[in-house]
Design a protein around this motif. Structure first.
Motif, PDB file in Angstrom:
ATOM      1  N   GLY A   1      45.368  20.010  38.374  1.00  0.00           N
ATOM      2  CA  GLY A   1      45.571  18.581  38.119  1.00  0.00           C
ATOM      3  C   GLY A   1      44.115  18.014  38.514  1.00  0.00           C
ATOM      4  N   ARG A   2      44.008  16.756  37.828  1.00  0.00           N
ATOM      5  CA  ARG A   2      42.881  15.845  37.581  1.00  0.00           C
ATOM      6  C   ARG A   2      42.298  15.837  39.009  1.00  0.00           C
ATOM      7  NH1 ARG A   2      41.116  13.856  33.024  1.00  0.00           N
ATOM      8  NH2 ARG A   2      39.057  14.120  34.020  1.00  0.00           N
ATOM      9  N   GLY A   3      40.986  15.856  39.139  1.00  0.00           N
ATOM     10  CA  GLY A   3      40.272  15.811  40.461  1.00  0.00           C
ATOM     11  C   GLY A   3      40.580  16.777  41.243  1.00  0.00           C
TER      12      GLY A   3
ATOM     13  N   GLY B   1      35.595  23.197  31.244  1.00  0.00           N
ATOM     14  CA  GLY B   1      34.573  22.412  31.651  1.00  0.00           C
ATOM     15  C   GLY B   1      33.832  23.052  32.755  1.00  0.00           C
ATOM     16  N   GLU B   2      34.970  23.580  34.007  1.00  0.00           N
ATOM     17  CA  GLU B   2      34.326  24.389  35.238  1.00  0.00           C
ATOM     18  C   GLU B   2      34.065  25.753  34.728  1.00  0.00           C
ATOM     19  OE1 GLU B   2      36.593  21.840  34.971  1.00  0.00           O
ATOM     20  OE2 GLU B   2      36.187  20.697  36.868  1.00  0.00           O
ATOM     21  N   ARG B   3      34.357  26.341  33.917  1.00  0.00           N
ATOM     22  CA  ARG B   3      33.932  27.685  33.548  1.00  0.00           C
ATOM     23  C   ARG B   3      32.538  27.426  32.967  1.00  0.00           C
ATOM     24  NH1 ARG B   3      38.041  30.195  29.132  1.00  0.00           N
ATOM     25  NH2 ARG B   3      36.605  31.740  29.161  1.00  0.00           N
TER      26      ARG B   3
ATOM     27  N   THR C   1      32.938  15.846  31.336  1.00  0.00           N
ATOM     28  CA  THR C   1      33.261  16.974  30.507  1.00  0.00           C
ATOM     29  C   THR C   1      34.799  17.175  30.271  1.00  0.00           C
ATOM     30  OG1 THR C   1      31.216  18.047  30.753  1.00  0.00           O
ATOM     31  CG2 THR C   1      33.156  19.437  30.009  1.00  0.00           C
ATOM     32  N   THR C   2      35.414  16.971  31.404  1.00  0.00           N
ATOM     33  CA  THR C   2      37.046  17.071  31.399  1.00  0.00           C
ATOM     34  C   THR C   2      37.652  16.186  30.502  1.00  0.00           C
ATOM     35  OG1 THR C   2      36.657  18.028  33.801  1.00  0.00           O
ATOM     36  CG2 THR C   2      39.159  17.619  32.654  1.00  0.00           C
ATOM     37  N   ASN C   3      37.269  14.827  30.862  1.00  0.00           N
ATOM     38  CA  ASN C   3      37.824  13.870  29.561  1.00  0.00           C
ATOM     39  C   ASN C   3      37.450  14.190  28.057  1.00  0.00           C
ATOM     40  OD1 ASN C   3      38.523  12.499  31.804  1.00  0.00           O
ATOM     41  ND2 ASN C   3      37.146  10.988  31.653  1.00  0.00           N
TER      42      ASN C   3
HETATM   43  N1  ASP Z   1      36.860  18.318  36.378  1.00  0.00           N
HETATM   44  C1  ASP Z   1      38.113  17.975  36.694  1.00  0.00           C
HETATM   45  C2  ASP Z   1      38.600  16.406  36.398  1.00  0.00           C
HETATM   46  O1  ASP Z   1      37.640  15.677  35.987  1.00  0.00           O
HETATM   47  C3  ASP Z   1      38.409  18.317  38.050  1.00  0.00           C
HETATM   48  C4  ASP Z   1      37.147  17.693  39.281  1.00  0.00           C
HETATM   49  O2  ASP Z   1      36.188  17.269  38.734  1.00  0.00           O
HETATM   50  O3  ASP Z   1      37.587  17.711  40.257  1.00  0.00           O
HETATM   51  O4  ASP Z   1      39.453  15.993  36.552  1.00  0.00           O
END
Ligand code: ASP
Length: 441
Positions: free
Chosen positions: A187-189, A117-119, A42-44
């Motif tokens: 930040g990503r991840g 995405g996370e919400r 989803t984030t992408n």
């Molecule tokens: N959803 C965010 C991302 O894809 C954070 C994560 O998944 O850790 O970067």
């Protein structure tokens, strides 16, 4: 108190979420905070939609948003949670239209979009688990460096004390808000980071990072499939492995947990019965000299020789100044009086760098190299490790060697074609017998 973090692939479908709910239930003897990533990719997809909107393709962006909405509704429907995501998707559509009008994407608006995405995932997962939802933006306070924000620990830890004292609380990872209340991201991840911050703030007994691998292995599974699971590893070793290509965990994200002395576990949500890998602050006693063999591929080796530099000073400074100017990090290094060999893992500026180096040295470049890195705290005090490495690598041409800097790794550079054989031989040499306290075969 336990913190359990589930990544995007662990919550990518309703069946995946059910599996997660099952895992959480089996551990619910103590209060749990569940931290979740956005669903799947989803984030992408959100970032792509934002870029499409500002590029002027309003309609295209809205069509992609509809797809994302349908995907979320499918999953939410399964848990009777569609009414919880109606509002957020309406806001998102507004935001996308606004971006298309403005034609400008600031880091702050990127965060506003990405945070959905996370919400969304967190309210769906909370509903699926019959748990209490906590909006991470009310607890994780960050600075204003949008898209790469750093947590403000004192404020965050103070706020985490007010987290509802429920048996299971679900919150989104990755997101927070500034002191002024503006949505930000780590930040990503960043969801691993959230789990680590929450665990440290709440003095959790353990932080569990649920992924789709069994934990850390004695060899990179992409190169050598016969590795064993490492049951426990020190933070320093795990960080070294991460740098050398083991993509399981970014070391900086577990720092708050390590500072608080809280162990971090890597577990597999598809095989919850596997005990995973435990990352602890201090070194783990082990009878094996090596804990794991990591590999980094696509390395370029640069050899620089200049007899004019014999007994002259400033040779290294001149070399590094060039790499610095072209923003190219140097990884491994070996020097003699008149020559230097070094490795880089980005070859974008190699032609420019070589041109400048050739003004005072002879230069050869060998692409297609790999770094094989043995990691283990015992390497520093076990005599004979180097001779075992060379015996194992007997038929292979070793291009470069390095040991010393971190004291817990010994690295060699070999051609890409030699990599599988090199790892297989080293693995056979160093993992013929396993310390059962540390490895699971
Ligand atoms: N959803 C965010 C991302 O894809 C954070 C994560 O998944 O850790 O970067």
């Amino acid at each position: 108190m336990l913190v359990m973090k589930f990544g995007g692939s662990s919550v990518e479908s309703s069946s995946a979420i059910e599996r997660v709910a099952g895992i959480v239930r089996t551990r619910a003897k103590q209060p749990i905070v569940v931290v979740v990533s956005a669903i799947g990719k989803t984030t992408n997809r959100l970032l792509d939609i934002a870029h499409e909107a500002v590029a002027g393709n309003r309609q295209g962006a809205l069509v992609k948003l509809d797809d994302l909405r349908a995907h979320h509704f499918d999953i939410a429907d399964h848990f009777g949670a569609t009414d919880l995501i109606d509002g957020p998707f309406a806001e998102l559509a507004e935001l996308v239209r606004g971006l298309a009008v403005l034609g400008e994407l600031t880091p702050r608006s990127l965060d506003a979009i990405a945070a959905y995405g996370e919400r969304l995932s967190s309210v769906i997962v909370a509903k699926a688990m019959n748990a209490v939802h906590a909006d991470a933006r009310d607890y994780i306070v960050t600075d204003e460096r949008h898209t790469q924000a750093a947590p403000l620990y004192a404020q965050t830890y103070a706020r985490l004390k007010h987290l509802p004292p429920t048996p299971i609380t679900v919150m989104g990872g990755f997101i927070g808000s500034t002191e002024a209340g503006v949505t930000s991201t780590l930040g990503r991840g960043g969801s691993d980071f959230t789990a680590s911050i929450v665990g440290a703030g709440l003095h959790a007994t353990e932080i569990q990072i649920w992924t789709d691998v069994d934990g850390m292995l004695t060899a990179d599974p992409r190169v050598f499939p016969g590795g064993h699971r490492v049951k426990s590893i020190s933070f320093a070793e795990a960080a070294e492995l991460a740098y050398f290509g083991a993509k399981v965990l970014h070391p900086s994200t577990v720092l708050p947990a390590m500072d608080g002395g809280i162990p971090v576990l890597i577990l597999n949500s598809r095989r919850p019965e596997v005990a995973g890998t435990r990352i602890v602050k201090d070194s783990v006693p082990c009878r094996n000299a090596v804990k794991s063999i990591a590999c980094k591929t696509n390395i370029t080796l640069v050899n620089i020789t200049s007899t004019r530099m014999l007994m002259a000073h400033g040779f290294l400074r001149r070399i590094f100044e060039i790499f610095d100017r072209f923003e190219t990090p140097v990884d491994m290094l070996a020097t003699s009086e008149v020559s230097v060999s070094l490795t880089i893992d980005t070859s974008a500026h190699v032609p420019d760098i070589v041109k400048e180096l050739e003004s005072f040295a002879e230069v050869t470049v060998e692409a297609g190299q790999t770094i094989v890195c043995l990691v283990g705290e015992n390497i520093r005090h076990t005599p004979g490790v180097a001779s075992r490495v060379f015996a194992a690598l007997e038929p292979i041409n070793v291009r470069m060697i390095s040991q010393g800097a971190s004291l817990l790794n010994l690295s060699v550079v070999v051609a890409a074609a030699d990599l599988p054989k090199a790892v297989e031989s080293l693995h056979a040499e160093f993992f013929r017998e396993l310390d059962p306290e540390v490895f699971e075969s």
